[in-house]
Each structure stands twice: as C-alpha cells, then as structure tokens.
Design a protein around this motif. Structure first.
Motif, mmCIF file in Angstrom:
data_model
loop_
_atom_site.group_PDB
_atom_site.id
_atom_site.type_symbol
_atom_site.label_atom_id
_atom_site.label_comp_id
_atom_site.label_asym_id
_atom_site.label_seq_id
_atom_site.Cartn_x
_atom_site.Cartn_y
_atom_site.Cartn_z
ATOM 1 N N PRO A 71 33.501 6.923 -42.220
ATOM 2 C CA PRO A 71 32.983 6.716 -43.577
ATOM 3 C C PRO A 71 31.802 7.613 -43.927
ATOM 4 O O PRO A 71 31.504 7.820 -45.107
ATOM 5 N N VAL A 72 31.140 8.145 -42.910
ATOM 6 C CA VAL A 72 29.958 8.983 -43.146
ATOM 7 C C VAL A 72 30.298 10.466 -43.080
ATOM 8 O O VAL A 72 29.881 11.253 -43.938
ATOM 9 N N LEU A 73 31.094 10.855 -42.084
ATOM 10 C CA LEU A 73 31.349 12.275 -41.817
ATOM 11 C C LEU A 73 32.680 12.774 -42.357
ATOM 12 O O LEU A 73 32.914 13.978 -42.390
ATOM 13 N N GLY A 74 33.561 11.867 -42.762
ATOM 14 C CA GLY A 74 34.892 12.276 -43.169
ATOM 15 C C GLY A 74 35.851 12.270 -41.992
ATOM 16 O O GLY A 74 35.460 12.034 -40.846
ATOM 17 N N GLU A 160 13.688 14.258 -37.963
ATOM 18 C CA GLU A 160 13.441 12.842 -38.220
ATOM 19 C C GLU A 160 14.462 12.246 -39.179
ATOM 20 O O GLU A 160 14.737 11.043 -39.124
ATOM 21 N N GLN A 161 15.055 13.064 -40.058
ATOM 22 C CA GLN A 161 16.127 12.564 -40.909
ATOM 23 C C GLN A 161 17.322 12.128 -40.067
ATOM 24 O O GLN A 161 17.893 11.052 -40.282
ATOM 25 N N GLY A 162 17.720 12.948 -39.110
ATOM 26 C CA GLY A 162 18.812 12.577 -38.221
ATOM 27 C C GLY A 162 18.459 11.381 -37.365
ATOM 28 O O GLY A 162 19.301 10.505 -37.114
ATOM 29 N N GLU A 163 17.211 11.310 -36.944
ATOM 30 C CA GLU A 163 16.736 10.198 -36.125
ATOM 31 C C GLU A 163 16.897 8.875 -36.862
ATOM 32 O O GLU A 163 17.290 7.855 -36.268
ATOM 33 N N ARG A 164 16.622 8.878 -38.166
ATOM 34 C CA ARG A 164 16.746 7.647 -38.948
ATOM 35 C C ARG A 164 18.193 7.187 -39.048
ATOM 36 O O ARG A 164 18.475 5.983 -39.046
ATOM 37 N N ARG A 172 25.577 -2.665 -29.896
ATOM 38 C CA ARG A 172 26.468 -3.714 -30.394
ATOM 39 C C ARG A 172 27.186 -3.318 -31.679
ATOM 40 O O ARG A 172 28.061 -4.043 -32.146
ATOM 41 N N THR A 173 26.825 -2.195 -32.298
ATOM 42 C CA THR A 173 27.351 -1.831 -33.609
ATOM 43 C C THR A 173 28.813 -1.426 -33.538
ATOM 44 O O THR A 173 29.177 -0.526 -32.780
ATOM 45 N N ARG A 174 29.650 -2.064 -34.349
ATOM 46 C CA ARG A 174 31.060 -1.689 -34.447
ATOM 47 C C ARG A 174 31.316 -0.813 -35.668
ATOM 48 O O ARG A 174 32.158 0.072 -35.650
ATOM 49 N N ARG A 175 30.611 -1.111 -36.751
ATOM 50 C CA ARG A 175 30.771 -0.307 -37.979
ATOM 51 C C ARG A 175 29.488 -0.422 -38.791
ATOM 52 O O ARG A 175 28.714 -1.377 -38.625
ATOM 53 N N LEU A 176 29.260 0.566 -39.650
ATOM 54 C CA LEU A 176 28.086 0.551 -40.514
ATOM 55 C C LEU A 176 28.376 -0.276 -41.762
ATOM 56 O O LEU A 176 29.506 -0.305 -42.260
ATOM 57 N N SER A 177 27.356 -0.924 -42.275
ATOM 58 C CA SER A 177 27.488 -1.688 -43.515
ATOM 59 C C SER A 177 27.550 -0.719 -44.696
ATOM 60 O O SER A 177 27.163 0.461 -44.577
ATOM 61 N N PRO A 178 28.039 -1.166 -45.861
ATOM 62 C CA PRO A 178 28.037 -0.284 -47.040
ATOM 63 C C PRO A 178 26.653 0.298 -47.346
ATOM 64 O O PRO A 178 26.533 1.459 -47.731
ATOM 65 N N ARG A 179 25.616 -0.527 -47.178
ATOM 66 C CA ARG A 179 24.265 -0.026 -47.438
ATOM 67 C C ARG A 179 23.875 1.051 -46.435
ATOM 68 O O ARG A 179 23.268 2.073 -46.794
ATOM 69 N N GLN A 180 24.217 0.851 -45.161
ATOM 70 C CA GLN A 180 23.916 1.854 -44.138
ATOM 71 C C GLN A 180 24.707 3.140 -44.388
ATOM 72 O O GLN A 180 24.180 4.244 -44.209
ATOM 73 N N ALA A 182 25.668 4.286 -47.256
ATOM 74 C CA ALA A 182 25.027 4.975 -48.380
ATOM 75 C C ALA A 182 23.765 5.699 -47.920
ATOM 76 O O ALA A 182 23.501 6.841 -48.336
ATOM 77 N N ARG A 183 22.973 5.040 -47.059
ATOM 78 C CA ARG A 183 21.752 5.679 -46.551
ATOM 79 C C ARG A 183 22.086 6.898 -45.697
ATOM 80 O O ARG A 183 21.426 7.942 -45.786
ATOM 81 N N ALA A 184 23.120 6.776 -44.860
ATOM 82 C CA ALA A 184 23.506 7.907 -44.021
ATOM 83 C C ALA A 184 24.039 9.059 -44.860
ATOM 84 O O ALA A 184 23.731 10.227 -44.596
ATOM 85 N N ARG A 185 24.841 8.741 -45.866
ATOM 86 C CA ARG A 185 25.384 9.804 -46.720
ATOM 87 C C ARG A 185 24.270 10.520 -47.496
ATOM 88 O O ARG A 185 24.354 11.718 -47.753
ATOM 89 N N ALA A 186 23.232 9.776 -47.854
ATOM 90 C CA ALA A 186 22.106 10.393 -48.565
ATOM 91 C C ALA A 186 21.430 11.458 -47.714
ATOM 92 O O ALA A 186 20.861 12.428 -48.236
#
Length: 387
Positions: A71-74, A160-164, A172-180, A182-186
């Motif tokens: 969802p973030v990288l295509g 630091e942008q990549g770090e965030r 434990r993460t299986r998938r990113l939330s819609p909000r996450q 959006a933040r990653a795509r930004a």
C-alpha cells in the motif's frame, strides 16, 4: 557491562515484550506453531529451506512483507514480489550495486563528512556515532535516490524522514493502518518524485540513471528508490555503533585497528550477532511442513533470524565463517543492497579504527525503534601508549 549484555539491553529496550517471547520460543525446537503468530522458525537450516522455496513460501500473501508495504510502495518492488516478475526485475537489477560501483559511490559521497569525522576524533572531541551515522547514511541514500542535498542538515533530515516511517512498524505489525499509510505516503511520494527526476535525466553516474540504462521503467525505479530509502539507511546506521561496541566490549578493537584484514570478518560477525533483519516474514501458499510443524495455505511464517544466528554463540572474532550471511536473506531474495551496505560500513569503520584506541564516553539504548539501536553512543580517541 559486557558486550553481550549490552546487545540484550538494546533488544529489550526496543521490544520489551516481543523479544523475551521470541527468545523463549528458541527453546521450542527448529519450528513451532504459535497461535496468533504463525509458524515460528528458530533454526538456520530450516530458515534457509523456507527462503529458497519461493513457490511455497512467498512475500506477496497474507502476513507477508507485501501486505505491509505494497500500500505504500506499490506492487513492483523486490520487497513484495515473487515468481517470474520478481526474477525478471531481479535480473535487471543484478548489476546495479556491484562491489566496485558501491565502493566508488561511497568513497565519493562520504569523503568530506568522513574527513570532518576524522578531524574531530584527532583533536580529541567527543563524537556521538548515532548522530554521525544519520549524516553519513543520509548522505549515501540522498545520492542513491538522486536528491541534490546541500549539506549535513539535509542529510540528517532525509534520514530522519525514513526513520519515522520505519518506526511505525514493530515485530507485531501485520499491516499499516490507513492513517499510517497516509503518513508514509506523505514521506515516500516526494522521494519517488526525486527519483523520477533523476531517472529522466538519465545520468548513468547516478543510481536512478543506471536503472534507466538497465531497462527498468520509471515506475520500477520509483518503487526501488522507496525500498532503498526504507531499508538502506537504518541497517548501516545501527550496525556501525554496535560494531564498535562489540569490538570494544570484547577487547578486539585495537586488534582490528592494527590488522585491517580483520575488518570484513568483524563486520560479518557483528552482523550475525546484531542481526540487521531480526525477523523475516513469508506467507504459506501450499500445505507443507516447516521443521516438523504443519503449515497450511494462508499461514504466516516468522523466521526469527535473530534466534537462527544467535544459536551459533556469542560474538567471536575467530569464529569460522558460517551461515552464508543469512541475516541478509538467502536465494532470490538475498538483499540486493548488500554490497552498498557493506561498502558504506567498511569505509566508516576504517575511519573510526584509524583513530584507535577509542573509549566509550556514554551510551544509551533507543526506545520505540524497529531495529535495536543506541540512542546515543559517544566515543573519543584515547591517548596512545607512550603519548
């Protein structure tokens, strides 16, 4: 405190609940089914079997890296591909980071910041290697994606942008939330635009220009830039301070400084102990068995690379080479950026070792990170014997 205890402290600080669980599972055999987690692999031989079987164990199904990052990288990056499409893209990227090209790129990009680092150490200044590595790793990734940065502040901000983005993920993460997402795509969409401009310019002295010459499409180049941005910064940035710590804590720093031929062995052994990728994920696509544990289509396989590597003992510079760098993967998904990561780490480590003997002034473990790391690791050059 000894080196092994500091490594444990880094893991416990980063993952106070998941790490004890994963280390406890190491006592349950080569593979064990854990409700809610999947099939957990603790054995290097079993892990290699899984990694080499790209038909049964895939990166593009439920619970795999594809579910996390597509969802973030295509859809067209090596992180989330399998089969013929993956093999075709991998072939076109084979010559991207040859050892010679990687060494030349790092030498050009890091010449000035490493000169300043060496000068600071030479005058006896205290140097926080965590802060320094953000600049150095940021400089390399800026060059890789094609950003015309104007100095150390730009390098640091880009890192630091990549770090965030990476900090959104835990064990434990299986998938990113819609909000996450959006933040990653930004963060990542502008990286893609930078890469696209470098790709269009076609300068083969740049990584994006080389991708164009190798026959990759602009979309593939953008996706690769995003993947390099996420995976190619923190790996080296966290490894170098931990390498210095392990050598120092095990009384081997001066030995490696006196014999540069030992550096590659030290990098491999430090990578084994620190394990740049502590967990690798796969999705099961056919009924099978993993190290004796039953696995069904849709199951998730967690290869606990850290358990696989640490089963071979504590840090030991004289340990014979083994595991074939499992910590960077195996088979068709072995890390394509490995030559670049090692060229960068090797060059920085040489600069630090040239200032030996080094003493550790302060160190603190980092919280809220995916890759265990130091929050601060400050060193200074100690007086040489007879001075």
């Amino acid at each position: 405190m000894t080196g092994p205890n500091w490594e444990r402290r880094l893991y416990l600080t980063a993952h106070p609940f998941a790490y004890p669980l994963l280390r406890g599972l190491a006592r349950c055999g080569p593979a064990v089914r854990v409700p809610g987690l999947g099939v957990v692999v603790n054995d290097a031989a079993t892990a290699r079997e899984v990694l080499l079987d790209g038909e049964t164990f895939r990166k593009d199904g439920p619970g795999s890296p594809g579910e996390l990052w597509t969802p973030v990288l295509g859809p067209s990056v090596l992180l989330n591909m399998e089969g013929a499409a993956h093999r075709a893209l991998r072939r076109r990227l084979t010559d991207l980071f040859t050892p010679g090209y990687a060494e030349d790129l790092c030498a050009r990009v890091l010449a000035d910041p490493l000169h300043r680092l060496a000068a600071d150490l030479a005058r006896g200044a205290e140097v926080d290697l965590v802060a320094a590595m953000k600049v150095l790793a940021g400089a390399v990734i800026c060059r890789v994606v094609g950003l015309a940065a104007r100095g150390e502040d730009d390098y640091r901000r880009f890192f630091e942008q990549g770090e965030r983005v990476v900090a959104m993920v835990s064990l434990r993460t299986r998938r990113l939330s819609p909000r996450q997402i959006a933040r990653a795509r930004a963060v990542l969409d502008p990286v893609g635009e930078i890469a696209a401009r470098a790709y269009a310019a076609g300068d083969e002295s740049t990584v994006m220009g080389r991708m164009r010459a190798l026959g990759l499409s602009e979309e593939e180049a953008r996706g690769a830039a995003g993947a390099f941005f996420l995976t190619g910064t923190e790996t080296v940035a966290t490894l170098v301070p931990r390498l210095v710590a392990l050598l120092h804590d095990h009384g081997e720093l001066d030995r490696v400084a006196a014999d540069p031929g030992l550096l590659d062995r030290a990098l491999d052994e430090a990578s084994r102990v620190t394990t740049p990728t502590p967990v690798m994920l796969r999705s099961v696509h056919a009924t099978t068995r993993v190290g004796g544990a039953a696995a069904r289509p849709g199951d998730r396989v967690l290869i606990v690379t850290h358990n696989c590597c640490r089963a071979h003992g504590p840090f030991d510079l004289d340990r014979p080479p083994e595991l074939r760098r499992l910590w960077f993967g195996a088979g068709p998904h072995f890390c394509i950026g490995y030559p670049l990561a090692m060229a960068e780490a090797r060059l920085i480590a040489r600069t630090l070792l040239a200032a030996a003997p080094l003493e550790i002034v302060r160190r603190r473990a980092a919280r809220g990170v995916l890759l265990p790391a130091y929050r601060e690791f400050t060193v200074r050059a100690a007086p040489r014997a007879g001075e």
